[in-house]
Design a protein around this motif. Structure first.
Motif, PDB file in Angstrom:
ATOM      1  N   ASP A   1      73.163 -47.347  49.965  1.00 38.46           N
ATOM      2  CA  ASP A   1      73.764 -46.307  49.123  1.00 38.46           C
ATOM      3  C   ASP A   1      73.585 -46.599  47.630  1.00 38.46           C
ATOM      4  O   ASP A   1      74.317 -46.075  46.811  1.00 38.46           O
ATOM      5  CB  ASP A   1      75.257 -46.179  49.449  1.00 38.46           C
ATOM      6  N   ASP A   2      72.630 -47.450  47.301  1.00 42.83           N
ATOM      7  CA  ASP A   2      72.507 -47.913  45.908  1.00 42.83           C
ATOM      8  C   ASP A   2      71.038 -47.963  45.515  1.00 42.83           C
ATOM      9  O   ASP A   2      70.238 -48.654  46.151  1.00 42.83           O
ATOM     10  CB  ASP A   2      73.141 -49.312  45.805  1.00 42.83           C
TER      11      ASP A   2
ATOM     12  N   ALA B   1      78.994 -55.511  33.966  1.00 48.32           N
ATOM     13  CA  ALA B   1      77.904 -56.120  33.217  1.00 48.32           C
ATOM     14  C   ALA B   1      77.087 -55.092  32.450  1.00 48.32           C
ATOM     15  O   ALA B   1      76.395 -55.422  31.493  1.00 48.32           O
ATOM     16  CB  ALA B   1      76.991 -56.895  34.164  1.00 48.32           C
ATOM     17  N   SER B   2      77.175 -53.827  32.863  1.00 48.84           N
ATOM     18  CA  SER B   2      76.343 -52.802  32.234  1.00 48.84           C
ATOM     19  C   SER B   2      76.983 -52.251  30.968  1.00 48.84           C
ATOM     20  O   SER B   2      76.289 -51.863  30.038  1.00 48.84           O
ATOM     21  CB  SER B   2      76.107 -51.664  33.228  1.00 48.84           C
TER      22      SER B   2
ATOM     23  N   ARG C   1      70.900 -45.905  37.459  1.00 54.01           N
ATOM     24  CA  ARG C   1      71.517 -46.417  38.677  1.00 54.01           C
ATOM     25  C   ARG C   1      72.169 -45.252  39.404  1.00 54.01           C
ATOM     26  O   ARG C   1      72.887 -44.465  38.783  1.00 54.01           O
ATOM     27  CB  ARG C   1      72.570 -47.471  38.286  1.00 54.01           C
TER      28      ARG C   1
ATOM     29  N   SER D   1      83.905 -42.674  42.977  1.00 50.64           N
ATOM     30  CA  SER D   1      83.707 -41.238  43.108  1.00 50.64           C
ATOM     31  C   SER D   1      83.625 -40.892  44.585  1.00 50.64           C
ATOM     32  O   SER D   1      83.207 -41.719  45.399  1.00 50.64           O
ATOM     33  CB  SER D   1      82.407 -40.856  42.390  1.00 50.64           C
TER      34      SER D   1
ATOM     35  N   GLU E   1      66.213 -50.714  30.363  1.00 45.58           N
ATOM     36  CA  GLU E   1      66.914 -49.440  30.477  1.00 45.58           C
ATOM     37  C   GLU E   1      66.461 -48.766  31.757  1.00 45.58           C
ATOM     38  O   GLU E   1      65.268 -48.579  31.973  1.00 45.58           O
ATOM     39  CB  GLU E   1      66.648 -48.575  29.251  1.00 45.58           C
TER      40      GLU E   1
ATOM     41  N   ARG F   1      80.563 -51.537  36.797  1.00 44.79           N
ATOM     42  CA  ARG F   1      79.912 -51.385  35.489  1.00 44.79           C
ATOM     43  C   ARG F   1      80.196 -52.567  34.565  1.00 44.79           C
ATOM     44  O   ARG F   1      79.868 -52.511  33.376  1.00 44.79           O
ATOM     45  CB  ARG F   1      80.382 -50.086  34.805  1.00 44.79           C
TER      46      ARG F   1
ATOM     47  N   TYR G   1      78.890 -36.000  44.807  1.00 41.78           N
ATOM     48  CA  TYR G   1      79.763 -37.104  44.375  1.00 41.78           C
ATOM     49  C   TYR G   1      78.974 -38.315  43.894  1.00 41.78           C
ATOM     50  O   TYR G   1      79.552 -39.360  43.644  1.00 41.78           O
ATOM     51  CB  TYR G   1      80.685 -37.506  45.527  1.00 41.78           C
ATOM     52  N   ALA G   2      77.643 -38.151  43.808  1.00 41.59           N
ATOM     53  CA  ALA G   2      76.821 -39.298  43.403  1.00 41.59           C
ATOM     54  C   ALA G   2      77.270 -39.825  42.034  1.00 41.59           C
ATOM     55  O   ALA G   2      77.660 -39.056  41.155  1.00 41.59           O
ATOM     56  CB  ALA G   2      75.361 -38.883  43.344  1.00 41.59           C
ATOM     57  N   ILE G   3      77.246 -41.149  41.899  1.00 39.58           N
ATOM     58  CA  ILE G   3      77.448 -41.753  40.578  1.00 39.58           C
ATOM     59  C   ILE G   3      76.065 -42.010  39.995  1.00 39.58           C
ATOM     60  O   ILE G   3      75.286 -42.778  40.572  1.00 39.58           O
ATOM     61  CB  ILE G   3      78.244 -43.069  40.680  1.00 39.58           C
TER      62      ILE G   3
ATOM     63  N   VAL H   1      74.437 -44.419  42.806  1.00 39.35           N
ATOM     64  CA  VAL H   1      75.134 -44.764  44.050  1.00 39.35           C
ATOM     65  C   VAL H   1      75.522 -43.450  44.706  1.00 39.35           C
ATOM     66  O   VAL H   1      76.199 -42.624  44.091  1.00 39.35           O
ATOM     67  CB  VAL H   1      76.377 -45.632  43.776  1.00 39.35           C
TER      68      VAL H   1
ATOM     69  N   ARG I   1      82.039 -43.604  46.692  1.00 39.00           N
ATOM     70  CA  ARG I   1      80.955 -44.409  46.142  1.00 39.00           C
ATOM     71  C   ARG I   1      81.571 -45.301  45.060  1.00 39.00           C
ATOM     72  O   ARG I   1      82.423 -44.835  44.297  1.00 39.00           O
ATOM     73  CB  ARG I   1      79.882 -43.520  45.494  1.00 39.00           C
TER      74      ARG I   1
ATOM     75  N   ASP J   1      73.895 -35.042  46.486  1.00 39.08           N
ATOM     76  CA  ASP J   1      75.235 -35.558  46.784  1.00 39.08           C
ATOM     77  C   ASP J   1      76.078 -35.261  45.559  1.00 39.08           C
ATOM     78  O   ASP J   1      75.892 -35.867  44.500  1.00 39.08           O
ATOM     79  CB  ASP J   1      75.185 -37.071  47.050  1.00 39.08           C
TER      80      ASP J   1
ATOM     81  N   GLN K   1      77.246 -48.475  26.604  1.00 37.27           N
ATOM     82  CA  GLN K   1      76.136 -49.203  27.210  1.00 37.27           C
ATOM     83  C   GLN K   1      75.959 -50.541  26.481  1.00 37.27           C
ATOM     84  O   GLN K   1      75.930 -50.576  25.252  1.00 37.27           O
ATOM     85  CB  GLN K   1      74.845 -48.382  27.108  1.00 37.27           C
TER      86      GLN K   1
ATOM     87  N   ARG L   1      86.806 -38.442  40.621  1.00 43.78           N
ATOM     88  CA  ARG L   1      86.096 -39.530  39.975  1.00 43.78           C
ATOM     89  C   ARG L   1      87.045 -40.294  39.048  1.00 43.78           C
ATOM     90  O   ARG L   1      87.792 -39.693  38.278  1.00 43.78           O
ATOM     91  CB  ARG L   1      84.906 -38.988  39.187  1.00 43.78           C
TER      92      ARG L   1
ATOM     93  N   GLU M   1      74.227 -43.144  36.593  1.00 41.39           N
ATOM     94  CA  GLU M   1      74.602 -43.772  35.333  1.00 41.39           C
ATOM     95  C   GLU M   1      73.397 -44.450  34.706  1.00 41.39           C
ATOM     96  O   GLU M   1      72.554 -45.013  35.426  1.00 41.39           O
ATOM     97  CB  GLU M   1      75.648 -44.865  35.607  1.00 41.39           C
ATOM     98  N   PRO M   2      73.311 -44.419  33.370  1.00 44.69           N
ATOM     99  CA  PRO M   2      72.331 -45.302  32.728  1.00 44.69           C
ATOM    100  C   PRO M   2      72.672 -46.737  33.103  1.00 44.69           C
ATOM    101  O   PRO M   2      73.856 -47.093  33.211  1.00 44.69           O
ATOM    102  CB  PRO M   2      72.551 -45.072  31.229  1.00 44.69           C
ATOM    103  N   GLU M   3      71.666 -47.560  33.323  1.00 45.84           N
ATOM    104  CA  GLU M   3      71.906 -48.938  33.731  1.00 45.84           C
ATOM    105  C   GLU M   3      71.410 -49.865  32.639  1.00 45.84           C
ATOM    106  O   GLU M   3      70.194 -49.980  32.418  1.00 45.84           O
ATOM    107  CB  GLU M   3      71.193 -49.232  35.059  1.00 45.84           C
ATOM    108  N   ALA M   4      72.336 -50.506  31.941  1.00 45.17           N
ATOM    109  CA  ALA M   4      71.960 -51.434  30.864  1.00 45.17           C
ATOM    110  C   ALA M   4      72.341 -52.856  31.223  1.00 45.17           C
ATOM    111  O   ALA M   4      72.333 -53.739  30.370  1.00 45.17           O
ATOM    112  CB  ALA M   4      72.646 -51.016  29.563  1.00 45.17           C
ATOM    113  N   GLY M   5      72.663 -53.078  32.485  1.00 44.83           N
ATOM    114  CA  GLY M   5      73.195 -54.382  32.860  1.00 44.83           C
ATOM    115  C   GLY M   5      72.153 -55.425  33.188  1.00 44.83           C
ATOM    116  O   GLY M   5      72.488 -56.588  33.414  1.00 44.83           O
TER     117      GLY M   5
END
Lengths: 73, 740, 135, 404
Positions: free
Chosen positions: C39-40, B518-519, C14, B434, C11, B516, C56-58, C16, B512, C54, B577, B483, C60-64
């Motif tokens: 930036d993370d 692994a997520s 995230r 993005s 859960e 993803r 343009y920020a990403i 960026v 940016r 921002d 997810q 994006r 996201e839910p983080e399930a990793g």
């Protein structure tokens, strides 16, 4: 292998957390477009001594870091 | 005689011991003299080697006697046998291991070591001390600096800012006739044994005399030792008169002076933060040039052997070492090196520097060295247990463990071709990009046009390196004006993020990037009835068209649904997810039961994609495959202003095409991967992927075909059977099934 | 309990984004911020909504990641399988290899939360000897 | 005395002359082999080999002594099979004992993708003259009963592999000495402790070398340098596609009894053989960082020992004696580079990575023919430096035993 590199974000970490990245450095005297392209793609200075490098801190912040290193130590 | 609780078994003899005894002390206390050579009793010489607990090359002087211990002496005149067992010892306890962090490591706790440790502690530093005599033996000093030690608890890797080597001195060994007889001790060994109350019998000393040991000093310079197996006489020569004299003895004690015990100091030399102190930092006085006798007991090298190679032109210390093998045995030159250096210097050269000091200085077993290390960790998707429950055979692939087959390839195959199947494709690389420069960045990254791609649409892309070679492929999905979601092959995913961010930085673009892989889990729902299955799970009425993507809920799980096809049938990849993967998988399996839904593994996927002629980068491609060589010139737009690898593609395109990835088919069973193509008897390439096609009833392949006289023509034979070059895809060439 | 049985999938959120925009994010109630790179940012637990300066920020839910909590008494045991030294101040965020596996660690006075890529969690459980690993 | 003390070779050292027809920089296996073949095959003896240390002090004295031709591409299989053949005749030819021993090589795999890969290797080997056969786990067990086919019950059970009966070992130092002696007997000069500090290049042509013992002019200068070739080539204005990495190895103490084959697993990352003297000799892949350092690391001992004791449990109790490192010139396509450089009077034999010892006889033979005839022999034409410019790379996934 026992090399340890300093990550400005994470601290000093052993080399197995890192991935080396080559920095192409075609010499100035190569002027032809093809000649420079071949040099960028394949050739290396393979410096003996202090050298600017890029390392990706895969095991930590996941970012590239510029690191100077002496290849003879 | 045998008192329970206080004996060891030494070569079948019950040897009593006292508290604090080493095996060597106990053996001497029992009056045994099993070892020839001048014993140092301090870990340097190679003479008191024993086998203990299945481990040979253990030093008796460094081993505390423990009740019931079974000790076998080293075979004389040979080496211990390789262990015959082909299995790991059972019931063996794991080797302990720890990593330790401190400020200062001091190796050696003699006077200089104690002083160094005290001084460092005064400076407020966290100090770790090692002392071989106390059972904490340094194995080596490594860059870092890092000191590795063997302790009673196991192996320790110690990281610090500074390393102080304070290993003291080592006594010079006698090189003379008879120096391999038993009953010879260094001065310090004799002092130690005497202090432990060992009766050494009639002692004759040469050189500097031992303290606290009753002895008769021999006058003059040492000539040799005499005796049968065990020393009985010490022979010396009067320097002035030249007269020789023999001194009868039970034990000969040798005090020829000492030099630095500097193997670790030399190993540490030049490492930032490392230094040597005390005797270990000192210099060795050159010992007399050896005249006769065994120089290197480990390799049985005599002074005559040194002369023999010298006379034939081996004049360098290292060449003498390599040609005689002096210094390459169990003591790594501790005994012989000072003498060999003197020998070389006598040939008219300067005293050469010592052999390079190499780890290890304390011999550890390979089992000990393996402690604290791990096999390469294979990644598992969130569906790993689901695959196992269905009887999948898992295989390593691209750094992941993936289902190879669920046991019935026919069922897996036909579920895809005529019903509906699911496949765990969570391993695919998935990266979000993005930023204001995202569009321009990807336009420069990929060899195809990105700007015209509309939101909700996807495009197949090759990934080129600067050399114009294909190293990955995948999809670009536009999610919005600025994006994108990018996919890559499973094997390439780890590299892909690194590579993208490298170029983003190099070009200083404002983007940016978030991996993803692994997520997000991903399940591919494929087959003519895939749409039907999805609609049962509440997928919206509107499923995306071919090469389209959208967000919707499937079985209550928020998914990015991408319609594409690797299998040749209608396919919907559900990205979600990873925490929802199991729920989604079970919902698909249960709702599709009456449709015959069944998962497929990599083995069948290989067949499915090959029938469609889809290449697998890394299997069909070589590291120098240009798009043109792969027959993928269509995926490159040379009319674009710029893209990564464009100069190289332009440059190589001007050369004659030397090889081409082609589709081949033949009757009968498929030849193996790697099978060789011949045209008119000449080598013409090899098969990269190969399968028997169930749906086509013939064998299909991808293969490298080499040009002959600038053309890719001629009758191809594989293993003597004719193969036909045909256009790909082999199956459904019009693509009507994936667009249906 | 200071020794966890196993790692559980975490859960989180995230983000960026432009580093300056991340500097302006404040820790939510009961939440923790882990700055993985300039930036993370990783936010624990997951956020319902977040404002990032921002566009343009990403986010996201983080399930990793999978996570487990180790009490203070377990720190020495973790340190013994780490080739780098843990930070001494608290709270602290650190990342690097633990027993050869990449982790993120969030230290506070009571102990440390260890985050591991979920795809590698079973290896770390085995290497740290957690739970009953018999199949 | 021990039976392995060198009792045959005798060197005749001469004074350095100011001019030679051919100056070879680097007194390792490749430099000496080139000189040896110039003298024995082409009668060219006005040749000097300049070595800054002692002969064989670089990688020729640090490698793990394995000779094999089980490469992955036709060009390499043919070249290394030539080397295998020359090696097997070297003792007869030189009259010197190099401890050549055809031990056979087992190359193990642990899964279906690896099994397919090894089958493909056996096909290309057989087609181009190298004896390599695909073997099942049962056959692995027969060839080497010490292998635990279940790999300790872990995920690395042995699913097959290839067996190359042609593979051998030879004592690395003795190969160097036999070639040096053979060349010197015919009049070639070998100069130790003679460091090349520069090249004489008055115009576009290299006409000699500067050494720490004075200038030496030459009709042809050949770089057979290991480890510092990029620096030397830069003096001639030649850029090379080479990065230098450390390669480590270790040996255990000496053990009686014979562990017969060489055993390797690329997937697990190690290989092992037993030396004639009885040490077990182990190696693995290169260190990841470019470096000219000869320092060893403890990680290497660990990461090499773990797979070794997993597949060959009897190794567990053997004690480690000594570890060391060399530096390897890794070419970008993992194949050697031999021949012209584009600068007149300056040739290279380089890019020998982790496969240099294997190529010593054929590399020297072919380079000598090129120098003597001024024509590139067909066998090494694919390995020219020009290939990078001409997009004819020789990527060989089979070149390294343990580097992916």
């Amino acid at each position: 292998m026992a090399l340890r590199l300093h990550c400005p974000h994470c601290g000093v970490r052993p080399v197995d957390e890192w991935v080396y990245g080559e920095v192409p450095d075609p010499p100035d005297h190569l002027t032809g477009a093809d000649e420079r392209d071949v040099d960028r793609g394949f050739m290396m200075s393979n410096t003996e001594g202090a050298k600017q490098e890029r390392w990706f801190h895969a095991g930590g912040c996941g970012r590239w870091q510029a690191i100077e290193r002496d290849t003879t130590i | 005689m045998t008192r329970p609780g206080k004996v060891i078994d030494f070569d079948g003899t019950q040897v009593p011991f006292e508290a604090g005894d080493t095996v060597l002390t106990a053996v001497f206390r029992a009056g045994l003299r099993p070892w020839g050579g001048c014993l140092c009793a301090d870990g340097d010489c190679p003479y008191c080697l024993v086998t203990l607990g299945g481990v040979s090359y253990v030093r008796a002087c460094r081993t505390s006697a423990v009740e019931g211990m079974k000790v076998a002496s080293h075979p004389s005149g040979g080496y211990p046998p390789l262990p015959s067992s082909t299995r790991a010892p059972t019931g063996e306890s794991a080797v302990g291991f720890e990593m330790v962090h401190c400020d200062t490591v001091v190796i050696g706790q003699g006077r200089s070591g104690r002083e160094a440790a005290a001084e460092a502690e005064e400076r407020g530093r966290r100090v770790v001390t090692l002392d071989a005599r106390a059972g904490t033996e340094a194995v080596g000093v490594y860059p870092g600096p890092e000191v590795v030690a063997r302790t009673p608890e196991g192996m320790a890797r110690i990281f610090s800012e500074e390393v102080v080597v304070a290993t003291g001195s080592v006594e010079v060994q006698p090189v003379c006739p008879g120096n391999q007889l038993a009953g010879i001790l260094t001065r310090r060994a004799a002092e130690g044994l005497a202090a432990s109350g060992v009766d050494l019998g009639r002692v004759v000393s040469v050189g500097r005399p031992p303290e606290g040991v009753g002895h008769e000093p021999a006058q003059g310079r040492l000539v040799g030792f005499e005796g049968e197996g065990v020393v009985r006489r010490v022979v010396t020569r009067d320097e002035e008169t030249g007269a020789e004299r023999a001194y009868p003895c039970d034990t000969a004690v040798v005090g020829l002076g000492s030099g630095p015990r500097d193997t670790l100091a030399r190993m540490a030399h030049g490492l930032p933060g490392a230094r040597a102190v005390g005797s270990a930092a000192g210099h060795l006085d050159r010992p007399p040039v050896p005249e006769a006798g065994v120089v290197c007991p480990c390799s049985e090298v005599t002074v005559d052997d040194l002369r023999s190679v010298w006379d034939r032109g081996f004049h360098e210390l290292e060449l003498i070492k390599r040609s005689t093998l002096a210094g390459t045995g169990a003591c790594q030159g501790a005994v012989c090196m000072p003498h060999v250096r003197s020998f070389v210097a006598a040939g008219g050269q300067e005293l050469p520097p010592s052999f390079t000091a190499r780890p290890v200085v304390t011999q550890i077993t390979m089992g000990e060295a393996a402690a604290g290390w791990y096999h390469h960790p294979d990644r598992r998707t969130a569906l790993h247990d689901e695959h196992l429950a269905l009887g999948a055979r898992m295989e390593r692939s691209g750094g992941w463990l993936r289902p190879w087959t669920y046991g019935d390839a026919d069922r897996e195959y036909w579920a895809v071709r005529s019903g509906v199947s699911i496949c765990d494709v969570s391993t695919l690389g998935k990266i979000l990009v993005s930023g204001p420069d995202a569009d321009a960045f990807l336009e420069r990254i990929y060899p195809t046009c990105i700007s015209p791609l509309r939101p909700g649409r996807a495009k197949y892309v090759l990934v080129l390196d600067e050399r114009g070679y294909v190293f990955d492929d995948g999809l670009v999905c536009r999610e919005g004006a600025n994006r994108f979601l990018l996919t890559s092959t499973s094997a390439g995913a780890g590299h892909f993020e690194m590579w993208l961010s490298d170029w983003a930085e190099a070009w200083k673009v404002d983007v940016r990037i978030l991996d993803r892989t692994a997520s997000w889990g991903a399940i591919n729902v494929t087959g003519p009835r895939s749409g039907e299955l999805l609609s049962r799970l509440g997928a919206a009425d509107w499923l995306p068209p071919f090469m389209g993507h959208t967000e919707m809920e499937v079985a209550g799980v928020a998914c990015r649904v991408m319609r594409l096809s690797f299998t040749g049938e209608i396919s919907y990849e559900l990205h979600h997810q990873a925490s929802e993967s199991r729920h989604l998988w079970h919902a698909l399996m249960e709702s599709g039961a009456d449709l015959g839904v069944w998962p497929h593994g990599l083995e069948v996927l290989e067949e499915l994609r090959l029938e469609k002629g889809h290449i697998l980068v890394g299997v069909d491609s070589l590291p120098d495959s240009t798009p043109r060589r792969l027959g993928h010139g269509w995926a490159v737009r040379m009319d674009k202003a710029d893209f990564l690898g464009k100069p190289a593609v332009a440059r190589t395109s001007r050369m004659e095409l030397d090889r081409l990835l082609v589709g081949l088919e033949m009757d009968g069973g498929p030849p193996p991967q790697g099978a060789i193509l011949r045209v008119k008897g000449d080598y013409a390439g090899f098969v990269t992927s190969t399968t028997w096609s169930r749906v086509l009833g013939r064998s299909v392949m991808l293969a490298w075909l080499y040009a002959r006289d600038g053309a890719f023509a001629g009758d191809i034979l594989i293993d003597g059977r004719p193969a036909r070059k045909v256009a790909v895809p082999f199956y459904d060439p019009e693509g009507s099934r994936v667009r249906a | 309990m200071s020794v966890p049985e196993r790692f559980e999938r975490l859960e989180a959120t995230r983000i960026v984004a432009d580093p300056g925009a991340l500097d302006g994010i404040e820790s939510p109630d009961d939440g923790r911020l882990m700055r993985l790179a300039p930036d993370d940012l990783l936010v624990l637990p997951a956020l319902a909504r977040v404002d990032v300066a921002d566009r343009y920020a990403i986010i996201e839910p983080e399930a990793g990641f999978s996570a487990a909590w180790f009490g203070r008494s377990q720190l020495a045991r973790l340190q013994a399988v780490s080739a780098w030294e843990f930070p001494r101040h608290r709270p602290a965020v650190a990342q690097g290899h633990l027993a050869g596996i990449p982790v993120k660690m969030l230290f506070d006075e009571g102990g440390v939360r260890v985050l591991v890529p979920a795809v590698l969690a079973h290896h770390l459980e085995e290497r740290l000897g957690l739970g009953d690993r018999r199949e | 005395m021990n039976e392995f003390i060198e009792a045959q070779v005798a060197f005749g050292w001469e004074d350095l002359r100011s001019s030679y027809d051919v100056v070879i920089v680097g007194g390792g296996g490749h430099g000496l082999s080139t000189a040896y073949h110039l003298a024995t095959r082409h009668g060219m003896t006005n040749v000097a080999v300049l070595e800054r240390g002692y002969i064989g002090s670089g990688n020729s004295g640090r490698n793990t002594t394995i000779i094999r031709a089980n490469y992955g591409i036709p060009e390499a299989v043919r070249f290394y099979q030539r080397s295998v053949d020359l090696y097997s005749r070297l003792e007869e030819e030189t009259g010197r004992w190099i401890m050549h021993d055809r031990k056979g090589l087992l190359w193990l795999v642990h899964g279906t993708p690896g099994t397919r890969h090894e089958r493909a290797r056996s096909i290309v080997n057989q087609a181009f003259g190298a004896d390599t056969v695909y073997v099942t786990p049962e056959e692995v067990g027969r060839i080497c009963p010490e292998v635990d086919l279940n790999a300790g019950g872990g995920e690395y059970r042995v699913t097959g592999g290839t067996y190359s009966p042609h593979a051998a070992t030879a004592r690395h130092d003795r190969v160097v000495w036999a070639l040096a002696e053979g060349a010197m007997k015919l009049g070639v000069h070998v100069h130790q402790r003679t460091a090349v500090t520069g090249l004489l290049k008055p115009g576009d042509r290299v006409t000699g070398v500067l050494t720490d013992r004075g200038p030496v002019s030459a009709g042809v200068v050949v770089s057979a340098v290991g480890g510092h070739v990029s620096t030397l080539a830069a003096m001639a204005g030649v850029r090379l596609p080479i990065r230098t990495h450390p390669l480590q190895a270790f040996v255990t103490n000496h053990y009686a009894g014979s562990f017969r084959p060489i055993v390797a697993s690329a997937e697990m990352g190690f290989y092992v053989s037993q030396t004639p003297r009885g040490e077990m000799l182990l190696g693995a892949g290169i260190d990841s960082q470019p470096s000219y350092s000869y320092r060893s690391s403890y990680e290497f001992l660990s990461h090499c020992s773990l797979p070794a004791v997993t597949l060959l449990p009897f190794l567990r109790n053997l004690t480690i004696l000594r570890q060391w490192a060399g530096v390897c010139d890794m070419s970008v396509d993992l194949s050697p580079i031999m021949g012209y450089t584009g600068v007149d009077g300056f040739l290279v034999t380089t890019g020998w990575g982790t496969w240099g010892f294997k190529g010593i006889p054929a590399g020297g033979e072919q380079m000598a023919e090129l120098i003597a005839t001024d024509r590139t022999p067909e066998l090494i034409a694919p390995f020219s430096l020009n290939r990078f410019k001409e997009d004819r790379l020789m990527f060989d996934p089979g070149s390294t035993g343990t580097t992916h």
